[in-house]
Design a protein around this motif. Structure first.
Motif, PDB file in Angstrom:
ATOM      1  N   ASP A  90      18.570  28.982   8.587  1.00  0.00           N
ATOM      2  CA  ASP A  90      19.417  29.939   8.267  1.00  0.00           C
ATOM      3  C   ASP A  90      19.324  31.336   9.069  1.00  0.00           C
ATOM      4  OD1 ASP A  90      20.798  31.576   6.308  1.00  0.00           O
ATOM      5  OD2 ASP A  90      19.245  31.850   5.230  1.00  0.00           O
ATOM      6  N   LEU A  91      20.275  31.681   9.774  1.00  0.00           N
ATOM      7  CA  LEU A  91      20.494  32.694  10.564  1.00  0.00           C
ATOM      8  C   LEU A  91      20.297  34.057  10.137  1.00  0.00           C
ATOM      9  CD1 LEU A  91      22.936  31.079  13.096  1.00  0.00           C
ATOM     10  CD2 LEU A  91      20.589  30.789  13.191  1.00  0.00           C
ATOM     11  N   ASP A  92      19.739  34.980  10.499  1.00  0.00           N
ATOM     12  CA  ASP A  92      19.653  36.227  10.176  1.00  0.00           C
ATOM     13  C   ASP A  92      21.112  36.918  10.423  1.00  0.00           C
ATOM     14  OD1 ASP A  92      16.896  35.945   9.497  1.00  0.00           O
ATOM     15  OD2 ASP A  92      16.215  37.218  11.421  1.00  0.00           O
ATOM     16  N   GLN A  93      21.745  36.825  11.260  1.00  0.00           N
ATOM     17  CA  GLN A  93      23.033  37.204  11.787  1.00  0.00           C
ATOM     18  C   GLN A  93      24.008  35.999  12.222  1.00  0.00           C
ATOM     19  OE1 GLN A  93      24.149  40.414  11.489  1.00  0.00           O
ATOM     20  NE2 GLN A  93      21.939  40.815  10.618  1.00  0.00           N
ATOM     21  N   PRO A  94      25.097  35.857  11.675  1.00  0.00           N
ATOM     22  CA  PRO A  94      25.939  34.542  12.092  1.00  0.00           C
ATOM     23  C   PRO A  94      26.354  34.698  13.480  1.00  0.00           C
ATOM     24  CG  PRO A  94      26.950  35.878  10.160  1.00  0.00           C
ATOM     25  CD  PRO A  94      25.623  36.798  10.569  1.00  0.00           C
ATOM     26  N   VAL A  95      26.373  33.625  13.898  1.00  0.00           N
ATOM     27  CA  VAL A  95      26.859  33.341  15.588  1.00  0.00           C
ATOM     28  C   VAL A  95      28.283  32.882  15.535  1.00  0.00           C
ATOM     29  CG1 VAL A  95      24.568  33.185  16.526  1.00  0.00           C
ATOM     30  CG2 VAL A  95      25.991  31.082  15.911  1.00  0.00           C
ATOM     31  N   ASP A  96      29.096  33.157  16.518  1.00  0.00           N
ATOM     32  CA  ASP A  96      30.413  32.794  16.448  1.00  0.00           C
ATOM     33  C   ASP A  96      30.527  31.460  17.546  1.00  0.00           C
ATOM     34  OD1 ASP A  96      33.261  32.268  17.015  1.00  0.00           O
ATOM     35  OD2 ASP A  96      33.815  34.269  17.765  1.00  0.00           O
ATOM     36  N   VAL A  97      30.848  30.450  16.968  1.00  0.00           N
ATOM     37  CA  VAL A  97      30.810  29.013  17.662  1.00  0.00           C
ATOM     38  C   VAL A  97      32.113  28.734  18.380  1.00  0.00           C
ATOM     39  CG1 VAL A  97      29.195  28.227  15.877  1.00  0.00           C
ATOM     40  CG2 VAL A  97      31.482  27.729  15.292  1.00  0.00           C
ATOM     41  N   VAL A  98      32.856  29.631  18.347  1.00  0.00           N
ATOM     42  CA  VAL A  98      34.098  29.641  19.322  1.00  0.00           C
ATOM     43  C   VAL A  98      34.214  30.492  20.287  1.00  0.00           C
ATOM     44  CG1 VAL A  98      36.654  29.712  19.159  1.00  0.00           C
ATOM     45  CG2 VAL A  98      35.393  28.918  17.144  1.00  0.00           C
ATOM     46  N   THR A  99      34.382  30.168  21.600  1.00  0.00           N
ATOM     47  CA  THR A  99      34.602  31.040  22.843  1.00  0.00           C
ATOM     48  C   THR A  99      36.056  31.563  23.076  1.00  0.00           C
ATOM     49  OG1 THR A  99      34.902  29.150  24.508  1.00  0.00           O
ATOM     50  CG2 THR A  99      32.387  30.082  23.867  1.00  0.00           C
ATOM     51  N   PHE A 100      36.967  31.048  22.338  1.00  0.00           N
ATOM     52  CA  PHE A 100      38.378  31.502  22.506  1.00  0.00           C
ATOM     53  C   PHE A 100      38.445  32.995  22.250  1.00  0.00           C
ATOM     54  CE2 PHE A 100      42.891  30.952  21.184  1.00  0.00           C
ATOM     55  CZ  PHE A 100      43.333  31.015  22.710  1.00  0.00           C
ATOM     56  N   ASP A 101      39.103  33.946  22.851  1.00  0.00           N
ATOM     57  CA  ASP A 101      39.080  35.170  22.645  1.00  0.00           C
ATOM     58  C   ASP A 101      39.993  35.593  21.240  1.00  0.00           C
ATOM     59  OD1 ASP A 101      37.722  36.051  24.817  1.00  0.00           O
ATOM     60  OD2 ASP A 101      39.332  36.476  26.126  1.00  0.00           O
ATOM     61  N   SER A 102      41.028  35.017  21.038  1.00  0.00           N
ATOM     62  CA  SER A 102      41.725  35.406  19.624  1.00  0.00           C
ATOM     63  C   SER A 102      41.518  34.455  18.423  1.00  0.00           C
ATOM     64  CB  SER A 102      43.195  34.941  20.135  1.00  0.00           C
ATOM     65  OG  SER A 102      43.524  33.502  20.172  1.00  0.00           O
ATOM     66  N   PHE A 103      40.382  33.756  18.496  1.00  0.00           N
ATOM     67  CA  PHE A 103      39.837  33.006  17.328  1.00  0.00           C
ATOM     68  C   PHE A 103      38.306  33.111  17.282  1.00  0.00           C
ATOM     69  CE2 PHE A 103      38.624  29.069  15.332  1.00  0.00           C
ATOM     70  CZ  PHE A 103      39.231  29.069  14.200  1.00  0.00           C
ATOM     71  N   SER A 104      37.986  33.288  15.926  1.00  0.00           N
ATOM     72  CA  SER A 104      36.072  33.155  15.769  1.00  0.00           C
ATOM     73  C   SER A 104      36.143  32.281  14.439  1.00  0.00           C
ATOM     74  CB  SER A 104      35.909  34.555  15.492  1.00  0.00           C
ATOM     75  OG  SER A 104      36.055  35.470  16.534  1.00  0.00           O
ATOM     76  N   ASN A 105      34.840  31.789  14.813  1.00  0.00           N
ATOM     77  CA  ASN A 105      34.384  30.915  13.517  1.00  0.00           C
ATOM     78  C   ASN A 105      32.920  31.146  13.667  1.00  0.00           C
ATOM     79  OD1 ASN A 105      33.797  29.203  11.479  1.00  0.00           O
ATOM     80  ND2 ASN A 105      33.973  27.343  12.879  1.00  0.00           N
ATOM     81  N   PHE A 106      32.303  32.118  12.448  1.00  0.00           N
ATOM     82  CA  PHE A 106      31.096  32.329  12.435  1.00  0.00           C
ATOM     83  C   PHE A 106      30.419  31.510  11.479  1.00  0.00           C
ATOM     84  CE2 PHE A 106      33.015  36.342  13.750  1.00  0.00           C
ATOM     85  CZ  PHE A 106      32.282  36.831  14.769  1.00  0.00           C
ATOM     86  N   ARG A 107      29.110  31.164  11.902  1.00  0.00           N
ATOM     87  CA  ARG A 107      28.201  30.229  11.063  1.00  0.00           C
ATOM     88  C   ARG A 107      26.877  31.083  10.948  1.00  0.00           C
ATOM     89  NH1 ARG A 107      29.129  24.433  13.696  1.00  0.00           N
ATOM     90  NH2 ARG A 107      31.170  24.154  12.989  1.00  0.00           N
ATOM     91  N   LYS A 108      26.319  30.825   9.649  1.00  0.00           N
ATOM     92  CA  LYS A 108      25.039  31.319   9.359  1.00  0.00           C
ATOM     93  C   LYS A 108      24.065  30.544   9.029  1.00  0.00           C
ATOM     94  CE  LYS A 108      22.906  35.248   6.549  1.00  0.00           C
ATOM     95  NZ  LYS A 108      21.528  34.659   6.835  1.00  0.00           N
ATOM     96  N   ARG A 109      24.504  29.203   8.874  1.00  0.00           N
ATOM     97  CA  ARG A 109      23.703  28.067   8.709  1.00  0.00           C
ATOM     98  C   ARG A 109      24.196  26.996   9.781  1.00  0.00           C
ATOM     99  NH1 ARG A 109      20.660  26.184   3.516  1.00  0.00           N
ATOM    100  NH2 ARG A 109      20.073  28.498   3.003  1.00  0.00           N
ATOM    101  N   ILE A 110      23.071  26.602  10.469  1.00  0.00           N
ATOM    102  CA  ILE A 110      23.222  25.610  11.494  1.00  0.00           C
ATOM    103  C   ILE A 110      22.408  24.543  11.316  1.00  0.00           C
ATOM    104  CG2 ILE A 110      24.206  27.258  13.135  1.00  0.00           C
ATOM    105  CD1 ILE A 110      21.496  27.017  14.676  1.00  0.00           C
ATOM    106  N   ARG A 111      22.582  23.404  11.698  1.00  0.00           N
ATOM    107  CA  ARG A 111      21.757  22.039  11.687  1.00  0.00           C
ATOM    108  C   ARG A 111      21.761  21.433  13.151  1.00  0.00           C
ATOM    109  NH1 ARG A 111      23.668  18.944   6.431  1.00  0.00           N
ATOM    110  NH2 ARG A 111      23.060  20.406   4.877  1.00  0.00           N
ATOM    111  N   GLY A 112      20.831  20.943  13.594  1.00  0.00           N
ATOM    112  CA  GLY A 112      20.640  20.277  14.858  1.00  0.00           C
ATOM    113  C   GLY A 112      19.440  19.216  15.093  1.00  0.00           C
TER     114      GLY A 112
END
Length: 142
Positions: free
Chosen positions: A97-119
Motif C-alpha cells: 500500500d503506497l503512501d503516494q500513488p505512482v503513475d504506471v503510464v509514461t505517455f504524456d497525455s494519459f495517466s493511470n495512478f496506482r496506490k496498491r501494487i503487487r509483485g
C-alpha cells in the motif's frame, strides 16, 4: 525459537568465523561441519533444513505491516507491506500500500495512478520482470 534467522550469507559467515575460532584453539573442522553446527545453534537438525527455512522466510524488514522503501516502474515510493508469501525458495509475492500513488503510464497525455501494487521479488529485492530498458519493475530496498 525466538532468535531471528540469519540470511544465508550471514549463516555462512558465522560458519567461517566458527572454523577460524576453533582453528585458533587447535581444532580443525571442515566447512560442512561448521555449517551443521551453525544450523544446530538455531535449533535445526542440519544445514539443509536451516537453509530451506531461510529461503522460505522473507527478510524481517518485509514483514506484514512493515514500512518499506523501493521503486516501482522507476518511481521511488514508501509503502506498508499488506501481504507477503513465499512463491519459491528466495522469492516472495508482496502486496504494498503506497503512501503516494505512482503513475504506471509514461505517455504524456494519459495517466493511470496506482496506490496498491503487487509483485514478486527475489533474494536481491528485485522482480524478474523488467522494463524495456532493463530496469526491474519492482525493487524493495533492504
Amino acid at each position: 525459537m525466538n532468535t531471528p534467522l540469519p540470511t544465508t550469507t550471514q549463516a555462512k559467515s558465522q560458519a567461517k568465523a566458527l572454523r577460524t575460532q576453533l582453528a585458533a584453539q587447535g581444532t580443525e573442522i571442515g566447512h560442512a561441519q561448521a555449517l551443521e553446527r551453525v544450523a544446530q545453534q538455531y535449533g535445526f537438525a542440519d544445514w539443509n533444513t536451516l537453509s530451506a527455512r531461510i529461503a522460505n522466510t522473507p527478510p524481517p524488514e518485509w514483514r506484514i505491516g512493515a514500512r518499506v522503501r523501493g521503486a516501482y516502474l522507476s518511481q521511488d515510493f514508501t509503502a506498508t507491506v499488506v501481504t507477503i508469501d513465499a512463491q519459491r525458495p528466495g522469492w516472495f509475492g508482496v502486496e504494498l500500500d503506497l503512501d503516494q500513488p505512482v503513475d504506471v503510464v509514461t505517455f504524456d497525455s494519459f495517466s493511470n495512478f496506482r496506490k496498491r501494487i503487487r509483485g514478486t521479488v527475489g533474494p536481491q529485492g528485485t522482480s524478474q520482470e523488467r522494463t524495456s530498458d532493463g530496469v526491474p519493475h519492482l525493487t524493495l530496498h533492504q
